[in-house]
Design a protein around this motif. Sequence first.
Motif, mmCIF file in Angstrom:
data_model
loop_
_atom_site.group_PDB
_atom_site.id
_atom_site.type_symbol
_atom_site.label_atom_id
_atom_site.label_comp_id
_atom_site.label_asym_id
_atom_site.label_seq_id
_atom_site.Cartn_x
_atom_site.Cartn_y
_atom_site.Cartn_z
ATOM 1 N N GLN A 292 0.819 -1.208 0.000
ATOM 2 C CA GLN A 292 0.000 0.000 0.000
ATOM 3 C C GLN A 292 0.858 1.265 0.000
ATOM 4 O O GLN A 292 1.965 1.284 0.541
ATOM 5 N N HIS B 12 -6.197 1.590 -8.921
ATOM 6 C CA HIS B 12 -5.395 1.367 -7.717
ATOM 7 C C HIS B 12 -6.034 1.864 -6.431
ATOM 8 O O HIS B 12 -5.527 1.585 -5.344
ATOM 9 N N LEU C 144 -7.824 2.280 -3.083
ATOM 10 C CA LEU C 144 -8.419 1.499 -2.002
ATOM 11 C C LEU C 144 -9.411 2.340 -1.216
ATOM 12 O O LEU C 144 -10.512 1.893 -0.904
ATOM 13 N N ARG D 121 -7.846 1.799 8.830
ATOM 14 C CA ARG D 121 -6.843 0.909 8.249
ATOM 15 C C ARG D 121 -5.445 1.197 8.801
ATOM 16 O O ARG D 121 -4.631 0.282 8.948
ATOM 17 N N LEU E 295 -5.419 6.242 -0.345
ATOM 18 C CA LEU E 295 -4.743 4.991 -0.015
ATOM 19 C C LEU E 295 -4.885 4.087 -1.228
ATOM 20 O O LEU E 295 -6.006 3.824 -1.681
ATOM 21 N N HIS F 37 -3.214 0.775 -3.941
ATOM 22 C CA HIS F 37 -2.348 -0.383 -4.144
ATOM 23 C C HIS F 37 -0.974 0.089 -4.616
ATOM 24 O O HIS F 37 -0.867 0.996 -5.443
ATOM 25 N N ARG F 38 0.063 -0.554 -4.128
ATOM 26 C CA ARG F 38 1.406 -0.309 -4.653
ATOM 27 C C ARG F 38 1.557 -1.084 -5.967
ATOM 28 O O ARG F 38 1.233 -2.272 -6.040
ATOM 29 N N HIS G 246 0.089 -4.517 -10.828
ATOM 30 C CA HIS G 246 -0.093 -5.022 -9.471
ATOM 31 C C HIS G 246 0.656 -6.349 -9.353
ATOM 32 O O HIS G 246 0.804 -7.074 -10.346
#
Length: 240
Positions: free
Chosen positions: A34, A79, A81, A91, A108, A110-111, A222
């Motif tokens: 993240q 991406h 979240l 979170r 926030l 996804h990396r 991803h």
Amino acid sequence: MSESDAMAVMESQVPLPLLHRGKVRDVYDAGPGQLLMVASDRVSAFDVILRQPIPRKGEVLTQLTAWWLDSLRGVLDHHLLSCDTDDIIDRIPSLRESREAWARRSMLVHRTEPVLIECVVRGYVSGSAWKEYRTEGTLAGEPLPEGLVESQKLPAPIFSPSTKAQTGHDENIPFSGVVEHLGTEEANRLRDLSLAVYEHGATTTKEYAIILADTKFEFGHHPDGRLLLIDEVLTPDSSR
């Protein structure tokens, strides 16, 4: 300095490991897989960060991006979240005390491993597209009909990619250059997804009497193999 300037966020201060300060966004490590992307109020023009910020600009960019990504559900994966402040705190509880520093201007996400191609789509002959057409009669290296005038609508939107430079200026490349960089399959996916998002954006903005002349998208891989739409989407910073 005016009171509004004093309220502007030139650099975010968040109790997470800072990974990168870009032209506008500060990116933090938010735990396994993240990132927290915080949009500052910095203004960048021609690869230069100006001294004068625009208060709450980062909030506008973030909320617009979140709105567009929500509208794109079912069109493609992305991406995001969460950009809801309370949900992000649930979170990542360590962000509770600093919420005023990042609320409404943070996503926030996804990396991913970014694809180093700027996916530009142009629906009108404006900006650098007009410059290329006026001198070469082409756009992204492909010939266009004769007799077009500045900012005229194109017969169909055109995928007009560029390299994503880590320093200095991006360089426009033809579609064949994307194929050379990434291979035919991925190049086709980037083009098709970019055109689909542009069409969605142009159709939506037309309902509000807004012309989407051109825009740029970024994508990333991803770890599970999905190709995700990343960064900002259809904002005033990324679109004309």
